[in-house]
Structures are given as C-alpha cells and as structure tokens.
Design a protein around this motif. Structure first.
Motif, PDB file in Angstrom:
ATOM      1  N   PRO A 299       0.840  -1.216   0.000  1.00 12.65           N
ATOM      2  CA  PRO A 299       0.000   0.000   0.000  1.00 12.65           C
ATOM      3  C   PRO A 299       0.864   1.251   0.000  1.00 12.65           C
ATOM      4  O   PRO A 299       1.818   1.364   0.769  1.00 12.65           O
ATOM      5  CB  PRO A 299      -0.811  -0.138   1.292  1.00 12.65           C
ATOM      6  CG  PRO A 299      -0.752  -1.593   1.645  1.00 12.65           C
ATOM      7  CD  PRO A 299       0.578  -2.058   1.174  1.00 12.65           C
ATOM      8  N   LEU A 300       0.522   2.201  -0.888  1.00 11.86           N
ATOM      9  CA  LEU A 300       1.265   3.459  -0.984  1.00 11.86           C
ATOM     10  C   LEU A 300       0.576   4.574  -0.202  1.00 11.86           C
ATOM     11  O   LEU A 300       1.236   5.366   0.474  1.00 11.86           O
ATOM     12  CB  LEU A 300       1.425   3.858  -2.451  1.00 11.86           C
ATOM     13  CG  LEU A 300       2.105   2.804  -3.350  1.00 11.86           C
ATOM     14  CD1 LEU A 300       2.234   3.332  -4.770  1.00 11.86           C
ATOM     15  CD2 LEU A 300       3.473   2.446  -2.797  1.00 11.86           C
TER      16      LEU A 300
ATOM     17  N   LYS B  56     -16.471   2.008  -8.534  1.00  6.94           N
ATOM     18  CA  LYS B  56     -15.395   1.538  -9.395  1.00  6.94           C
ATOM     19  C   LYS B  56     -14.324   2.609  -9.463  1.00  6.94           C
ATOM     20  O   LYS B  56     -14.617   3.784  -9.688  1.00  6.94           O
ATOM     21  CB  LYS B  56     -15.919   1.220 -10.792  1.00  6.94           C
ATOM     22  CG  LYS B  56     -14.841   0.733 -11.750  1.00  6.94           C
ATOM     23  CD  LYS B  56     -15.416   0.430 -13.115  1.00  6.94           C
ATOM     24  CE  LYS B  56     -14.332  -0.053 -14.061  1.00  6.94           C
ATOM     25  NZ  LYS B  56     -14.846  -0.288 -15.417  1.00  6.94           N
ATOM     26  N   PHE B  57     -13.046   2.164  -9.244  1.00  7.46           N
ATOM     27  CA  PHE B  57     -11.928   3.097  -9.287  1.00  7.46           C
ATOM     28  C   PHE B  57     -11.029   2.749 -10.470  1.00  7.46           C
ATOM     29  O   PHE B  57     -10.719   1.576 -10.696  1.00  7.46           O
ATOM     30  CB  PHE B  57     -11.106   3.033  -7.991  1.00  7.46           C
ATOM     31  CG  PHE B  57     -11.858   3.461  -6.762  1.00  7.46           C
ATOM     32  CD1 PHE B  57     -12.473   2.536  -5.954  1.00  7.46           C
ATOM     33  CD2 PHE B  57     -11.952   4.801  -6.428  1.00  7.46           C
ATOM     34  CE1 PHE B  57     -13.161   2.928  -4.811  1.00  7.46           C
ATOM     35  CE2 PHE B  57     -12.641   5.203  -5.298  1.00  7.46           C
ATOM     36  CZ  PHE B  57     -13.258   4.269  -4.490  1.00  7.46           C
ATOM     37  N   ASP B  58     -10.622   3.784 -11.216  1.00  6.51           N
ATOM     38  CA  ASP B  58      -9.652   3.644 -12.296  1.00  6.51           C
ATOM     39  C   ASP B  58      -8.468   4.535 -11.991  1.00  6.51           C
ATOM     40  O   ASP B  58      -8.628   5.676 -11.517  1.00  6.51           O
ATOM     41  CB  ASP B  58     -10.250   4.026 -13.642  1.00  6.51           C
ATOM     42  CG  ASP B  58     -11.275   3.025 -14.126  1.00  6.51           C
ATOM     43  OD1 ASP B  58     -12.288   3.426 -14.711  1.00  6.51           O
ATOM     44  OD2 ASP B  58     -11.045   1.807 -13.896  1.00  6.51           O
ATOM     45  N   VAL B  59      -7.228   4.016 -12.236  1.00  8.48           N
ATOM     46  CA  VAL B  59      -6.004   4.779 -12.021  1.00  8.48           C
ATOM     47  C   VAL B  59      -5.382   5.048 -13.377  1.00  8.48           C
ATOM     48  O   VAL B  59      -5.393   4.184 -14.270  1.00  8.48           O
ATOM     49  CB  VAL B  59      -5.035   4.011 -11.113  1.00  8.48           C
ATOM     50  CG1 VAL B  59      -3.793   4.843 -10.811  1.00  8.48           C
ATOM     51  CG2 VAL B  59      -5.721   3.630  -9.806  1.00  8.48           C
ATOM     52  N   SER B  60      -4.838   6.264 -13.527  1.00  5.05           N
ATOM     53  CA  SER B  60      -4.274   6.655 -14.828  1.00  5.05           C
ATOM     54  C   SER B  60      -3.138   5.741 -15.248  1.00  5.05           C
ATOM     55  O   SER B  60      -2.905   5.544 -16.438  1.00  5.05           O
ATOM     56  CB  SER B  60      -3.798   8.109 -14.769  1.00  5.05           C
ATOM     57  OG  SER B  60      -2.817   8.257 -13.740  1.00  5.05           O
TER      58      SER B  60
ATOM     59  N   LEU C  49      -4.117   2.626  -2.369  1.00  2.00           N
ATOM     60  CA  LEU C  49      -3.489   2.651  -3.681  1.00  2.00           C
ATOM     61  C   LEU C  49      -2.345   1.651  -3.648  1.00  2.00           C
ATOM     62  O   LEU C  49      -1.387   1.801  -2.873  1.00  2.00           O
ATOM     63  CB  LEU C  49      -2.976   4.062  -4.003  1.00  2.00           C
ATOM     64  CG  LEU C  49      -2.260   4.220  -5.360  1.00  2.00           C
ATOM     65  CD1 LEU C  49      -3.213   3.932  -6.515  1.00  2.00           C
ATOM     66  CD2 LEU C  49      -1.659   5.625  -5.491  1.00  2.00           C
ATOM     67  N   VAL C  50      -2.445   0.597  -4.520  1.00  2.00           N
ATOM     68  CA  VAL C  50      -1.527  -0.537  -4.431  1.00  2.00           C
ATOM     69  C   VAL C  50      -0.996  -0.859  -5.823  1.00  2.00           C
ATOM     70  O   VAL C  50      -1.761  -0.889  -6.793  1.00  2.00           O
ATOM     71  CB  VAL C  50      -2.250  -1.776  -3.855  1.00  2.00           C
ATOM     72  CG1 VAL C  50      -1.296  -2.963  -3.783  1.00  2.00           C
ATOM     73  CG2 VAL C  50      -2.814  -1.468  -2.482  1.00  2.00           C
TER      74      VAL C  50
END
Length: 718
Positions: A52-53, A68-72, A84-85
C-alpha cells in the motif's frame, strides 16, 4: 494511454462542475466523492507488488456500494480498503497519478503526486496529452546485453560489477532507465543481481555457489519514467564459473566384498565409486583411486590392486597363496583414497574403507578324530549313546563344514539313528528302538560322514571319513510281561462268591536267569476280585453286578501287578476286562409316576405309561402292565397294551376333578419273570379347548368303597 486521457478529461470536467454548481448530497453535510482530493507519495525506490502506498478517502454518502476506481497508470489499482496498491513491481512511475471514482451516486477525481523520483521532469497537461494527442517522434535505438560470467565463492566487498548493458542510439537518450528482471533479480532467489538504472551496470550482491545454481537467465529492458518499455527485453545469461571447492565423497564410509579362495589373479572383487559435486566438465571432478593401506599386510602388502580410473579392486595374489585355511586371516581391510584434479598434488581427497572377505570352498573333507568309538547302553532304554567327533578345516558357517552322518552297516533292524549337532558338528548316535540283551548283547556299526556341500572335483572322501562304533548292551532286571494284555473274559453277573474268573499269565524276559513271579491286585474299583499270588488265578470275592456304576458298556476293568524276585525286584502290570452277561435280577417299574386324564369320559380320557427295567433284553421288554388285584378297579379304569413297552390307561366314566392313586402290576419277560406292584398318580382334570385344569389337592386312593359309591351314582343316574 487512452485510459489516462479519459481519466484526465473526467477530472477537468469535474473541476468545472464544482465551480459552476452546487453538488447533490445523500444527507445533510455529506458531499459525495473524494473527501480529500490531493495525495502525495514519496518514492524511495521501486514500488513492490501489493505494497500500500496511500489510502484515499471516498464517500458516496450512501455506503459506497458498487464504486469503481480507475487509475491513470494501469500498473496501480485501489483495493477494497481504499489503498493505492501496485499490481506488480514498479521500478519507476510517473510523477502524477489520477484516480477516478464512479458509481450511481458519485463521479469524482483525486490526484496523487509522486515525489523523490530520479531525474524528474515536469509533466504538464500538454506533456501528458501531447499536441493533438500525437506521440512524439523517437529515433530508433537498440539494447545490447552481452553474456556475463562470475566465479563462485568470491569474497567481500559486495556488490561487485560483473558487466554492462548498453543502449545503441544515434542520440544520447536522457529519459530511459534500465530494468533487470527474472530469477536472481526480482524473483527467488531475489536480490542476487542488480542493475544501475542510469548506466546499465550489472552487479552481484553476494557470493555464489555453482553447485547450487550454475547459471541464471535474466532479462534487461529500458523504460521511461512512467514505466513504459522503450527497449527490450533482451536476454542476459550469467554463468557461474566452478572452483575446486568440493572433495570427492564416497556414498558409504565402509564397503564390503568377497572373493572365493583360490580365485585366479585379476579376479574383480568389488568396485569403489566416489562422487564430486564440482563441474564434471573440468578437472575439478575428474577422480583417481589409490590403495594407501592394506591390513594385515601378510602374506603380501600388495594382495589387491585398484584401477585408478574405474575404481575396480582386483586380486594380485596367486591362487595358490589365496588359501583361506593358510592365510593369517579371512578378512582384509583396504583404505581407499579418491583424489580429484585427475589425481594431481593439488587435488582434494576423500577416503573410504573396503573390507574383503576370503570365502570358503569345500576343499577339505571331514575326518573322524578316532577310527573307533565305543558306547554302552542299558537294554530297554533309548536316547543318545555316544557323540562322534570330526575335524573339518573349512568355514564353520558354510555347508562345506557342516557334516551329514549315515549308518552304512550293522543296523538291519534300524534300531539306531544318527543326527548332526548343529552347535559343534558332532554326530549324535541314538537308540530309537529298545535293545534286548537276551537277543543280542553287542552291535558293531559303520558310520560315514560327508559335507552338505559337494567337494571340489580334485578332492575326495578318504578312509578317515568312516568310523566304527561298538555298542555294548548291559543287562538289567526286566519286569514280568503279561500275555495277553489285556486279558478279556465273559462271565454272568451274580455268580457265586469264589467263582473262577480268569487265569493270569506273566513271564519274565530275563530268560538267562531263573526267577519266580508273584501276583497281586493293583486296582479293583468295586472290590469284587481276588488273585492267587503264585498261580495267578482270579476268583470272585463279591457278587458281580452288571448294573453297578463301575461297569461301563457291560465291561468291568481291573489291573494286576506281577513282581519278580530279582535284584532289585522288577514289576509289570496287566489288565483284565470282564464282559458281564445280564441276569434277570431287577424288577421293572412304571414311568411316569404321574398321568393326567379328563373328567369327562368322552374327552381325552387316555393316559400313556411305559415300563422300565435295568436289565437287558430278554430280561426286560416286552412288559405286561395291568390293573392291581383290588376288586372293582375294572369298572372305572381300563389298561390296554400299546406296544412292547407302553400301555394306555383309560377312564371308563366321568370322575370328579381330583388326584387318584391307581395300583398297577408290571411284569418283565425274564426267565423267571419279575413283577412289581406300583401306583401311578392319575390326575382327573377339567379339560376345555385343549387346556387342562388339574387338582393340586391330596391324592385319593382308589379303594373299593370309592369305586362302589361311584358305580352306585352312575346306576342311579341311568
């Protein structure tokens, strides 16, 4: 790239929406979306998979269902705990990450700034999207990764540079970093090798062991700061060079082998094999064998030789000297050395012990220690009478030493037997049939001895393999012997006292001596007999009774003893069996003593009785059963014969429920016949539907007055 563009556009639109209007909330004071919009992560090195960051704060004001989560950067994701992993090990990332959270109640964006990145360059919106979203032109470059070698067992300091990766390009690239992957780098065993992300130098972090892993297959690639692969991956082969760091090792510390005595020179005894864990393609694992010690060293210190390359141990001694019976020992011990480096002085060594046993072959016949053996045995006895001893120079643990004895002459009646004692190999001569001094007082036997295993062809059995045994029979005073035994006679029971029964006959086996015999009763269970001590005649001293409990199956058994006048006196026993013939001396009687009939003369008014006699036919059945002699009985009862042993009692008219004593007379068929007056208890019962109700009162005697009163009652009712 497309995901990043979509997330960035969503972020910009959201910012405009926040400025231009009021957001809808699920409950007062709650604003759906990220509760904190900006986050910061410090870069201390490559991000590890699953680490985990940072944790984001998101709330749709209704329980965060189906968010729902999307990361760039697709190498990252937001887990179920809003952490955030990294999805994988990330060597380096972009300086900015965007997170998009979306469900039916919320649509929001958050920003994550990554600080501490090496050679950071500012990333603006134009940098991310590019003018017109057109990728910048990149000159063609290539990745050169030469194979590398490293010697095992290197000493500190570490890390040590072992090689370099190169990027060949017409322009010096300034935005790439090197990445090393595979077993030994980011996979187990992790951390053995590392790469300088700027220069491409590959280093080893600790000492290696070629015998554990002799080579590593890795991959080198270059990526931009966002983690996008620019060149590669290219294969990197790292080979570990062997050092002579392992001694030869024998599988066992002690080996055993056997060689038959008299074997030809050059006979292979056994093979010694050692193993060396070093590189078999080098002299480090090339072994040479040598014998450095033989114990004992007689008759020669070089009785055996070992092939230096194969490890075969062979005999050097001549067959004549390889004689188990003349060697100082039957077991030799060799110390074997295996040396690597093809046996050179600098080679490492390993040792083992070889124990060689000289095994026996049957080259010596067994021989009796004496040509003549003597034995004495009492007549009439059995068992071992003498032990015959032999010498055999062969191995006692083999069939070449174990003896087999046989009687080849002098025993026509097979009265003797000889067996081998397994403990000392002696022949045990036994008498198995009692010997008679009066028949033969002396026996001469010829005995032969052989081995279990056959002799070798050039060796045979000689005269010493046979011996003579003289057996002398010693006379003893033997007891008299009855003949016949048993003596069987037949006599009538009840014969008068003093009647002759039998005449005993006992003789003395000692025919060479004149001895007298006296008789006596040894066992007479009923005390019926007496015997004349001189003549041996048996007479009755009491009446013989066939029905006595001492008589079984009409047989009476008695034992008698005969004693001679020898020194010391000897005795013998004989059996007399008397078959007793029956005499009509027992009157019959009626059974059972109780019978039942129904009070109604027309319903089940019959009872069955039978006769019983201790005597045997013809002094027993057929029986005659009839009413007693009292007058008037035949008016109420009737007795008729059913068969030779049973009769039926019939009630002629109704009687009241009671018990009656009915007198009966029973007579057997003996000569002369015997009769017995007896009474049977007749129960007159009330009978209903196959059930009887009988009286338990005292019995009434069926007298004349009772019978007359009954008869009168019957006549008045007519």
């Amino acid at each position: 790239m497309a995901i990043g563009v979509r997330i960035l556009l969503a972020f910009l639109i959201h910012q405009v929406t926040r400025v231009g209007g009021q957001e809808v909330s699920g409950y007062e004071g709650c604003v759906p979306g990220f509760q904190v919009k900006d986050y910061q992560v410090v870069y201390h090195g490559p991000f590890k998979k699953g680490q985990p960051l940072t944790q984001v704060e998101f709330d749709d004001c209704a329980g965060n269902e189906d968010v729902k989560f999307d990361v760039s950067d697709p190498r990252f994701h937001v887990d179920e705990h809003l952490n955030l992993v990294p999805r994988e090990d990330v060597l380096i990332s972009g300086s900015v990450l965007f997170i998009h959270g979306l469900n039916a109640l919320s649509d929001d964006m958050a920003r994550v700034d990554v600080t501490g990145l090496p050679l950071q360059s500012a990333h603006t919106l134009m940098d991310i999207l590019g003018p017109g979203q057109i990728l910048p032109y990149r000159s063609k470059r290539s990745l050169l990764v030469p194979p590398m070698i490293i010697t095992e067992n290197q000493r500190a300091p570490f890390p040590r540079t072992i090689g370099k990766s190169h990027v060949i390009s017409p322009e010096k690239p300034g935005n790439h970093i090197f990445r090393l992957t595979g077993p030994g780098a980011d996979q187990d065993p992790k951390g053995l090798f590392t790469i300088d992300i700027d220069t491409g130098d590959v280093s080893v972090s600790r000492s290696l062991d070629r015998e554990a892993i002799d080579s590593y297959q890795l991959e080198v690639s270059t990526t931009d700061f966002a983690g996008n692969v620019m060149e590669g991956p290219a294969k990197l082969a790292i080979t570990v060079i062997d050092q002579n760091d392992n001694r030869p090792i024998f599988k066992e510390t002690r080996y055993t082998g056997e060689v038959l005595e008299g074997s030809p020179t050059g006979t292979t005894v056994m093979t010694m094999t050692a193993f060396d864990a070093d590189d078999p393609g080098t002299d480090n694992a090339v072994l040479r064998y040598n014998i450095i010690r033989q114990s004992p060293d007689k008759p020669s210190p070089n009785m055996f030789y070992i092939d230096a390359e194969r490890g075969d141990i062979v005999t050097v001694i001549s067959p004549r000297l390889l004689d188990r019976e003349t060697l100082p020992t039957t077991t030799y011990e060799l110390e074997i050395v295996a040396k690597d480096m093809a046996g050179s002085e600098v080679g490492l060594t390993g040792t083992a012990t070889a124990t060689i046993t000289i095994t026996d072959k049957n080259d010596h016949a067994p021989e009796f220690t004496h040509p003549l053996f003597e034995a004495h045995v009492h007549e009439g006895s059995t068992g071992v009478v003498v032990n015959l001893t032999v010498d055999d120079r062969d191995d006692p643990a083999t069939g070449a030493w174990r003896a087999i004895y046989s009687i080849i002459n002098g025993d026509p009646t097979q009265s003797f037997e000889i067996q081998t004692n397994p403990d000392n190999n002696e022949g045990m001569l036994s008498v198995v049939k009692p010997l008679d001094y009066e028949a033969t007082a002396f026996h001469t036997l010829l005995i032969r001895v052989e081995n279990e295993d056959p002799l070798i062809p050039d060796v045979g059995y000689g005269a010493s393999s046979t011996a003579t045994v003289h057996v002398t029979i010693e006379d003893i005073n033997e007891g008299p012997v009855f003949f016949p035994d048993p003596l069987i006679v037949t006599r009538m029971e009840n014969i008068p006292l003093g009647s002759f029964v039998a005449s005993l006959n006992a003789t003395d086996p000692d025919i060479l001596e004149i001895q007298s015999i006296r008789y006596a009763v040894l066992r007479d269970p009923a005390g019926w007999l007496s015997v004349n001590p001189v003549r041996g005649t048996v007479n009755t001293s009491a009446s013989l009774d066939r029905e006595s409990p001492y008589v079984h199956d009409n047989k009476y058994t008695a034992l008698f003893i005969a004693t001679d006048n020898g020194t010391p006196p000897a005795t013998g026993t004989g059996t007399l069996i008397i078959y007793l013939e029956d005499y009509n001396d027992n009157a019959p009687y009626v059974v059972p003593s109780v019978a039942q009939v129904c009070e109604d003369a027309h319903d089940m008014n019959v009872a069955i009785v039978g006769g019983w006699d201790k005597d045997l036919p013809p002094n027993a059945a057929p029986f005659k059963i009839e009413l007693g002699k009292q007058p008037g009985l035949d008016k109420t009862w009737k007795v008729t014969s059913v068969n030779s042993t049973h009769s039926q009692i019939m009630l002629l008219h109704s009687l009241k429920k009671a018990n009656y004593q009915l007198p009966l007379l029973i007579t057997d068929s003996g000569v002369p016949p015997l009769s017995n007056n007896t009474e049977v208890k007749v129960q007159v019962c009330i009978c209903k539907k196959h059930r009887k109700f009988c009286s338990s009162a005292d019995t009434h005697r069926t007298s004349l007055l009772v019978l007359l009163a009954t008869l009168l009652f019957v006549l008045l009712c007519l």
